[in-house]
Design a protein around this motif. Structure first.
Motif, PDB file in Angstrom:
ATOM      1  N   ALA A 146      46.527 -41.637   2.248  1.00 26.86           N
ATOM      2  CA  ALA A 146      46.984 -41.076   0.975  1.00 26.86           C
ATOM      3  C   ALA A 146      46.114 -39.931   0.474  1.00 26.86           C
ATOM      4  CB  ALA A 146      47.042 -42.178  -0.082  1.00 26.86           C
ATOM      5  N   VAL A 147      44.814 -40.012   0.697  1.00 22.84           N
ATOM      6  CA  VAL A 147      43.885 -39.035   0.124  1.00 22.84           C
ATOM      7  C   VAL A 147      43.367 -38.048   1.176  1.00 22.84           C
ATOM      8  CG1 VAL A 147      41.683 -38.779  -1.099  1.00 22.84           C
ATOM      9  CG2 VAL A 147      43.201 -40.693  -1.649  1.00 22.84           C
ATOM     10  N   ARG A 148      43.034 -38.558   2.343  1.00 26.82           N
ATOM     11  CA  ARG A 148      42.393 -37.727   3.368  1.00 26.82           C
ATOM     12  C   ARG A 148      43.372 -37.185   4.419  1.00 26.82           C
ATOM     13  NH1 ARG A 148      38.597 -41.426   1.585  1.00 26.82           N
ATOM     14  NH2 ARG A 148      39.273 -43.137   2.909  1.00 26.82           N
ATOM     15  N   ASP A 149      44.649 -37.468   4.252  1.00 23.81           N
ATOM     16  CA  ASP A 149      45.711 -36.954   5.124  1.00 23.81           C
ATOM     17  C   ASP A 149      45.502 -37.292   6.599  1.00 23.81           C
ATOM     18  OD1 ASP A 149      48.218 -35.761   5.371  1.00 23.81           O
ATOM     19  OD2 ASP A 149      47.359 -33.800   5.825  1.00 23.81           O
ATOM     20  N   HIS A 150      45.021 -38.516   6.848  1.00 18.66           N
ATOM     21  CA  HIS A 150      44.893 -38.987   8.225  1.00 18.66           C
ATOM     22  C   HIS A 150      46.230 -39.551   8.686  1.00 18.66           C
ATOM     23  CE1 HIS A 150      40.250 -39.660   8.183  1.00 18.66           C
ATOM     24  NE2 HIS A 150      40.589 -38.569   7.547  1.00 18.66           N
ATOM     25  N   HIS A 151      46.449 -39.486   9.976  1.00 17.47           N
ATOM     26  CA  HIS A 151      47.623 -40.066  10.616  1.00 17.47           C
ATOM     27  C   HIS A 151      47.131 -41.169  11.546  1.00 17.47           C
ATOM     28  CE1 HIS A 151      50.279 -36.714   9.350  1.00 17.47           C
ATOM     29  NE2 HIS A 151      49.108 -36.087   9.310  1.00 17.47           N
ATOM     30  N   TRP A 197      48.171 -44.161  14.670  1.00 21.90           N
ATOM     31  CA  TRP A 197      49.059 -44.591  15.743  1.00 21.90           C
ATOM     32  C   TRP A 197      48.565 -45.922  16.282  1.00 21.90           C
ATOM     33  CZ3 TRP A 197      47.072 -39.811  15.001  1.00 21.90           C
ATOM     34  CH2 TRP A 197      47.974 -38.764  14.842  1.00 21.90           C
ATOM     35  N   LEU A 198      49.497 -46.750  16.709  1.00 18.68           N
ATOM     36  CA  LEU A 198      49.175 -47.980  17.428  1.00 18.68           C
ATOM     37  C   LEU A 198      49.548 -47.801  18.891  1.00 18.68           C
ATOM     38  CD1 LEU A 198      50.461 -50.873  15.134  1.00 18.68           C
ATOM     39  CD2 LEU A 198      48.083 -50.418  15.782  1.00 18.68           C
ATOM     40  N   ALA A 199      48.724 -48.365  19.759  1.00 21.17           N
ATOM     41  CA  ALA A 199      49.068 -48.482  21.173  1.00 21.17           C
ATOM     42  C   ALA A 199      49.541 -49.914  21.370  1.00 21.17           C
ATOM     43  CB  ALA A 199      47.856 -48.184  22.048  1.00 21.17           C
ATOM     44  N   ARG A 200      50.699 -50.057  22.008  1.00 20.33           N
ATOM     45  CA  ARG A 200      51.275 -51.385  22.247  1.00 20.33           C
ATOM     46  C   ARG A 200      51.572 -51.516  23.728  1.00 20.33           C
ATOM     47  NH1 ARG A 200      53.048 -54.517  18.497  1.00 20.33           N
ATOM     48  NH2 ARG A 200      54.961 -55.098  19.557  1.00 20.33           N
ATOM     49  N   ARG A 201      51.390 -52.722  24.221  1.00 21.31           N
ATOM     50  CA  ARG A 201      51.699 -53.012  25.624  1.00 21.31           C
ATOM     51  C   ARG A 201      52.263 -54.415  25.691  1.00 21.31           C
ATOM     52  NH1 ARG A 201      49.031 -53.892  30.892  1.00 21.31           N
ATOM     53  NH2 ARG A 201      50.133 -52.483  32.286  1.00 21.31           N
ATOM     54  N   ASP A 202      53.369 -54.539  26.386  1.00 25.25           N
ATOM     55  CA  ASP A 202      54.037 -55.834  26.518  1.00 25.25           C
ATOM     56  C   ASP A 202      54.280 -56.484  25.163  1.00 25.25           C
ATOM     57  OD1 ASP A 202      54.058 -55.553  29.301  1.00 25.25           O
ATOM     58  OD2 ASP A 202      52.079 -56.477  29.491  1.00 25.25           O
ATOM     59  N   GLY A 203      54.629 -55.674  24.175  1.00 24.48           N
ATOM     60  CA  GLY A 203      54.963 -56.179  22.849  1.00 24.48           C
ATOM     61  C   GLY A 203      53.798 -56.522  21.959  1.00 24.48           C
ATOM     62  N   ALA A 204      52.574 -56.242  22.405  1.00 28.90           N
ATOM     63  CA  ALA A 204      51.388 -56.593  21.612  1.00 28.90           C
ATOM     64  C   ALA A 204      50.594 -55.337  21.271  1.00 28.90           C
ATOM     65  CB  ALA A 204      50.498 -57.557  22.390  1.00 28.90           C
ATOM     66  N   ASP A 205      49.977 -55.343  20.087  1.00 22.92           N
ATOM     67  CA  ASP A 205      49.079 -54.265  19.694  1.00 22.92           C
ATOM     68  C   ASP A 205      47.811 -54.364  20.538  1.00 22.92           C
ATOM     69  OD1 ASP A 205      50.912 -53.678  17.690  1.00 22.92           O
ATOM     70  OD2 ASP A 205      49.755 -54.672  16.113  1.00 22.92           O
ATOM     71  N   VAL A 206      47.414 -53.242  21.169  1.00 17.07           N
ATOM     72  CA  VAL A 206      46.226 -53.254  22.019  1.00 17.07           C
ATOM     73  C   VAL A 206      45.218 -52.167  21.646  1.00 17.07           C
ATOM     74  CG1 VAL A 206      47.379 -54.375  23.966  1.00 17.07           C
ATOM     75  CG2 VAL A 206      47.324 -51.857  23.827  1.00 17.07           C
ATOM     76  N   GLY A 207      45.565 -51.321  20.687  1.00 17.81           N
ATOM     77  CA  GLY A 207      44.637 -50.274  20.280  1.00 17.81           C
ATOM     78  C   GLY A 207      45.223 -49.409  19.193  1.00 17.81           C
ATOM     79  N   PHE A 208      44.404 -48.463  18.724  1.00 21.28           N
ATOM     80  CA  PHE A 208      44.837 -47.584  17.648  1.00 21.28           C
ATOM     81  C   PHE A 208      44.012 -46.308  17.657  1.00 21.28           C
ATOM     82  CE2 PHE A 208      41.451 -50.185  15.958  1.00 21.28           C
ATOM     83  CZ  PHE A 208      40.691 -49.309  15.194  1.00 21.28           C
ATOM     84  N   ALA A 209      44.543 -45.322  16.968  1.00 14.62           N
ATOM     85  CA  ALA A 209      43.821 -44.068  16.757  1.00 14.62           C
ATOM     86  C   ALA A 209      44.208 -43.526  15.397  1.00 14.62           C
ATOM     87  CB  ALA A 209      44.165 -43.048  17.837  1.00 14.62           C
ATOM     88  N   SER A 210      43.322 -42.706  14.844  1.00 14.57           N
ATOM     89  CA  SER A 210      43.656 -41.926  13.652  1.00 14.57           C
ATOM     90  C   SER A 210      43.117 -40.524  13.862  1.00 14.57           C
ATOM     91  CB  SER A 210      43.084 -42.546  12.376  1.00 14.57           C
ATOM     92  OG  SER A 210      41.677 -42.401  12.318  1.00 14.57           O
ATOM     93  N   ALA A 211      43.773 -39.561  13.225  1.00 12.31           N
ATOM     94  CA  ALA A 211      43.371 -38.167  13.367  1.00 12.31           C
ATOM     95  C   ALA A 211      43.810 -37.384  12.133  1.00 12.31           C
ATOM     96  CB  ALA A 211      43.979 -37.559  14.622  1.00 12.31           C
ATOM     97  N   TYR A 212      43.192 -36.218  11.965  1.00 10.60           N
ATOM     98  CA  TYR A 212      43.527 -35.320  10.871  1.00 10.60           C
ATOM     99  C   TYR A 212      43.205 -33.896  11.314  1.00 10.60           C
ATOM    100  CZ  TYR A 212      38.486 -35.335  10.024  1.00 10.60           C
ATOM    101  OH  TYR A 212      37.125 -35.229  10.166  1.00 10.60           O
ATOM    102  N   CYS A 213      43.669 -32.909  10.547  1.00  7.77           N
ATOM    103  CA  CYS A 213      43.367 -31.502  10.828  1.00  7.77           C
ATOM    104  C   CYS A 213      42.356 -30.991   9.821  1.00  7.77           C
ATOM    105  CB  CYS A 213      44.626 -30.644  10.728  1.00  7.77           C
ATOM    106  SG  CYS A 213      45.552 -30.589  12.243  1.00  7.77           S
ATOM    107  N   ALA A 214      41.373 -30.266  10.310  1.00 10.59           N
ATOM    108  CA  ALA A 214      40.392 -29.584   9.455  1.00 10.59           C
ATOM    109  C   ALA A 214      39.674 -28.544  10.301  1.00 10.59           C
ATOM    110  CB  ALA A 214      39.392 -30.579   8.868  1.00 10.59           C
ATOM    111  N   GLU A 215      39.260 -27.479   9.690  1.00 11.15           N
ATOM    112  CA  GLU A 215      38.457 -26.451  10.365  1.00 11.15           C
ATOM    113  C   GLU A 215      39.145 -25.895  11.598  1.00 11.15           C
ATOM    114  OE1 GLU A 215      35.018 -28.787  11.212  1.00 11.15           O
ATOM    115  OE2 GLU A 215      34.573 -29.128   9.104  1.00 11.15           O
ATOM    116  N   GLY A 216      40.476 -25.838  11.578  1.00  9.30           N
ATOM    117  CA  GLY A 216      41.215 -25.313  12.720  1.00  9.30           C
ATOM    118  C   GLY A 216      41.174 -26.203  13.947  1.00  9.30           C
ATOM    119  N   ARG A 217      40.914 -27.507  13.731  1.00  5.25           N
ATOM    120  CA  ARG A 217      40.822 -28.468  14.821  1.00  5.25           C
ATOM    121  C   ARG A 217      41.602 -29.725  14.474  1.00  5.25           C
ATOM    122  NH1 ARG A 217      34.338 -28.583  16.358  1.00  5.25           N
ATOM    123  NH2 ARG A 217      34.297 -26.490  17.229  1.00  5.25           N
TER     124      ARG A 217
END
Length: 162
Positions: A56-61, A63-83
């Motif tokens: 809501a505040v830092r504009d992060h996105h 994602w969940l990684a799922r395999r065989d119907g189960a959550d197995v990992g995640f990531a978050s990312a955002y844009c800043a400084e042209g990256r």
């Protein structure tokens, strides 16, 4: 076995991220962080209100990684400084080496800027993560001091050029 899925998630799915973090961190950071620090860090970083503020505040996105119907990992990312900045990227031990980390990075790039370089911070003592990022084309750009709550660390900023 089913194929892995990378799915974007919103605030309503953040308890799944917190659950994964509590399962992943003790193993992933064993020997890197003092074991007694991990519960406090998890409580601070993965509090649902902190994760919700990421979106809501830092504009992060997220994602969940799922395999065989189960959550197995995640990531978050955002844009800043042209990256595109990868803020979090974690997989359960049994899900590593299956291309999911690469797929999570790709999802962030597709959504946030395929033409942009990708950067991240990684603890300078986390040899397995550093090796993974190097295998994905990241290079160490610089070493930086980091303060997380009451804790001080040294991280590398790693960069993958566009």
């Amino acid at each position: 076995m089913g194929s892995p899925d990378i799915i974007p998630i919103g605030a309503g799915d953040l308890p799944r991220v917190a659950d994964l973090a509590y399962r992943i961190w003790p193993e992933a950071f064993a020997g890197i962080l003092p074991a007694e620090r991990i519960p406090g860090m998890l409580a601070e970083i993965y509090a649902l209100e902190t994760l919700a503020a990421d979106i809501a505040v830092r504009d992060h996105h997220y994602w969940l990684a799922r395999r065989d119907g189960a959550d197995v990992g995640f990531a978050s990312a955002y844009c800043a400084e042209g990256r595109v900045w990868i803020k979090k990227l974690y997989l359960l031990a049994e899900a590593r080496g299956l291309g999911l980390g690469k797929a999570l990075i790709a999802a962030a790039r597709v959504q946030l800027g395929p033409e942009l370089p990708v950067a991240l911070y990684v603890n300078d003592g986390n040899a397995p993560a550093i090796a993974f990022y190097r295998s994905q084309g990241f290079e160490i750009e610089r070493r930086v001091p980091v303060r997380m709550g009451p804790y001080d660390f040294t991280d590398y900023v790693m960069l993958k050029r566009a």
